[in-house]
Design a protein around this motif. Structure first.
Motif, PDB file in Angstrom:
ATOM      1  N   ARG A 191     -33.160  30.120   2.910  1.00  0.00           N
ATOM      2  CA  ARG A 191     -34.270  29.171   2.979  1.00  0.00           C
ATOM      3  C   ARG A 191     -33.767  27.812   3.472  1.00  0.00           C
ATOM      4  O   ARG A 191     -34.376  27.182   4.342  1.00  0.00           O
ATOM      5  CB  ARG A 191     -34.938  29.020   1.617  1.00  0.00           C
ATOM      6  CG  ARG A 191     -36.154  28.093   1.638  1.00  0.00           C
ATOM      7  CD  ARG A 191     -36.872  28.027   0.309  1.00  0.00           C
ATOM      8  NE  ARG A 191     -37.568  29.289   0.057  1.00  0.00           N
ATOM      9  CZ  ARG A 191     -37.129  30.275  -0.738  1.00  0.00           C
ATOM     10  NH1 ARG A 191     -35.987  30.148  -1.367  1.00  0.00           N
ATOM     11  NH2 ARG A 191     -37.811  31.369  -0.909  1.00  0.00           N
ATOM     12  N   TYR A 251     -41.236  36.372  13.510  1.00  0.00           N
ATOM     13  CA  TYR A 251     -41.399  36.641  12.082  1.00  0.00           C
ATOM     14  C   TYR A 251     -41.158  38.122  11.815  1.00  0.00           C
ATOM     15  O   TYR A 251     -41.649  38.980  12.552  1.00  0.00           O
ATOM     16  CB  TYR A 251     -42.808  36.266  11.618  1.00  0.00           C
ATOM     17  CG  TYR A 251     -43.063  34.783  11.626  1.00  0.00           C
ATOM     18  CD1 TYR A 251     -42.716  33.996  10.520  1.00  0.00           C
ATOM     19  CD2 TYR A 251     -43.646  34.165  12.721  1.00  0.00           C
ATOM     20  CE1 TYR A 251     -42.950  32.635  10.528  1.00  0.00           C
ATOM     21  CE2 TYR A 251     -43.885  32.805  12.730  1.00  0.00           C
ATOM     22  CZ  TYR A 251     -43.529  32.043  11.629  1.00  0.00           C
ATOM     23  OH  TYR A 251     -43.756  30.690  11.637  1.00  0.00           O
ATOM     24  N   LEU A 276     -52.651  30.412   8.869  1.00  0.00           N
ATOM     25  CA  LEU A 276     -52.213  30.035   7.530  1.00  0.00           C
ATOM     26  C   LEU A 276     -53.396  29.871   6.608  1.00  0.00           C
ATOM     27  O   LEU A 276     -54.405  29.409   6.916  1.00  0.00           O
ATOM     28  CB  LEU A 276     -51.411  28.732   7.564  1.00  0.00           C
ATOM     29  CG  LEU A 276     -50.076  28.830   8.239  1.00  0.00           C
ATOM     30  CD1 LEU A 276     -49.427  27.462   8.321  1.00  0.00           C
ATOM     31  CD2 LEU A 276     -49.148  29.764   7.456  1.00  0.00           C
ATOM     32  N   ILE A 294     -36.300  31.546   6.158  1.00  0.00           N
ATOM     33  CA  ILE A 294     -37.319  32.203   5.336  1.00  0.00           C
ATOM     34  C   ILE A 294     -38.622  31.428   5.433  1.00  0.00           C
ATOM     35  O   ILE A 294     -38.663  30.218   5.219  1.00  0.00           O
ATOM     36  CB  ILE A 294     -36.870  32.325   3.870  1.00  0.00           C
ATOM     37  CG1 ILE A 294     -35.707  33.308   3.767  1.00  0.00           C
ATOM     38  CG2 ILE A 294     -38.029  32.768   2.978  1.00  0.00           C
ATOM     39  CD1 ILE A 294     -35.190  33.523   2.371  1.00  0.00           C
ATOM     40  N   PHE A 295     -39.694  32.160   5.736  1.00  0.00           N
ATOM     41  CA  PHE A 295     -41.036  31.586   5.770  1.00  0.00           C
ATOM     42  C   PHE A 295     -41.629  31.608   4.365  1.00  0.00           C
ATOM     43  O   PHE A 295     -42.056  30.576   3.857  1.00  0.00           O
ATOM     44  CB  PHE A 295     -41.890  32.370   6.762  1.00  0.00           C
ATOM     45  CG  PHE A 295     -43.301  31.900   6.867  1.00  0.00           C
ATOM     46  CD1 PHE A 295     -43.595  30.633   7.335  1.00  0.00           C
ATOM     47  CD2 PHE A 295     -44.339  32.735   6.505  1.00  0.00           C
ATOM     48  CE1 PHE A 295     -44.911  30.193   7.438  1.00  0.00           C
ATOM     49  CE2 PHE A 295     -45.651  32.311   6.603  1.00  0.00           C
ATOM     50  CZ  PHE A 295     -45.931  31.038   7.067  1.00  0.00           C
ATOM     51  N   VAL A 296     -41.674  32.792   3.737  1.00  0.00           N
ATOM     52  CA  VAL A 296     -42.126  32.952   2.356  1.00  0.00           C
ATOM     53  C   VAL A 296     -41.435  34.170   1.756  1.00  0.00           C
ATOM     54  O   VAL A 296     -40.933  35.028   2.472  1.00  0.00           O
ATOM     55  CB  VAL A 296     -43.663  33.138   2.225  1.00  0.00           C
ATOM     56  CG1 VAL A 296     -44.409  31.910   2.664  1.00  0.00           C
ATOM     57  CG2 VAL A 296     -44.135  34.351   2.967  1.00  0.00           C
ATOM     58  N   ASN A 297     -41.443  34.243   0.436  1.00  0.00           N
ATOM     59  CA  ASN A 297     -40.906  35.421  -0.248  1.00  0.00           C
ATOM     60  C   ASN A 297     -41.467  35.484  -1.658  1.00  0.00           C
ATOM     61  O   ASN A 297     -41.965  34.491  -2.177  1.00  0.00           O
ATOM     62  CB  ASN A 297     -39.374  35.400  -0.290  1.00  0.00           C
ATOM     63  CG  ASN A 297     -38.818  34.309  -1.173  1.00  0.00           C
ATOM     64  OD1 ASN A 297     -38.802  33.151  -0.772  1.00  0.00           O
ATOM     65  ND2 ASN A 297     -38.372  34.663  -2.361  1.00  0.00           N
ATOM     66  N   GLY A 298     -41.366  36.684  -2.246  1.00  0.00           N
ATOM     67  CA  GLY A 298     -41.777  36.841  -3.634  1.00  0.00           C
ATOM     68  C   GLY A 298     -41.807  38.295  -4.050  1.00  0.00           C
ATOM     69  O   GLY A 298     -41.826  39.198  -3.211  1.00  0.00           O
ATOM     70  N   VAL A 346     -39.949  39.594   1.772  1.00  0.00           N
ATOM     71  CA  VAL A 346     -39.439  38.358   2.362  1.00  0.00           C
ATOM     72  C   VAL A 346     -39.920  38.337   3.801  1.00  0.00           C
ATOM     73  O   VAL A 346     -39.786  39.331   4.519  1.00  0.00           O
ATOM     74  CB  VAL A 346     -37.899  38.290   2.344  1.00  0.00           C
ATOM     75  CG1 VAL A 346     -37.411  36.961   2.921  1.00  0.00           C
ATOM     76  CG2 VAL A 346     -37.344  38.494   0.934  1.00  0.00           C
TER      77      VAL A 346
END
Length: 87
Positions: free
Chosen positions: A31, A3, A87, A36-40, A50
């Motif tokens: 994605r 990661y 998580l 991609i695990f998460v983004n914002g 990201v």
């Protein structure tokens, strides 16, 4: 998989607004590829984050350097390997 947390600090607001659709399309493609695990975005408007899940630092660097935001000078970038605890 490794990661990597990638900070995308805002460099140019006008360019960021202009290239946002291309950036979002690019992230959607990554994605779909499972990278991609998460983004914002950051709520304060200073940029975004990201978290990529890829096999190497070289791979994440290539991905980030081809992001339209980075290519067009809208955002800078900072890459850090991230040890996810839970998580």
């Amino acid at each position: 998989m490794i990661y990597y947390a990638v900070f995308l600090p805002l460099l140019d607001l006008e360019k960021s607004q202009k290239y946002r659709p291309q950036h979002l399309d690019y992230l959607e493609q990554k994605r779909d590829e499972g990278k991609i695990f998460v983004n914002g975005p950051f709520v304060d408007g200073t940029g975004g984050l990201v978290i990529y899940q890829v096999s190497s630092l070289e791979e994440v660097k290539e991905i980030v350097q081809n992001d339209p935001y980075v290519l067009k000078g809208a955002r800078g970038f900072e890459i850090h390997e991230w040890a996810m605890v839970g998580l």
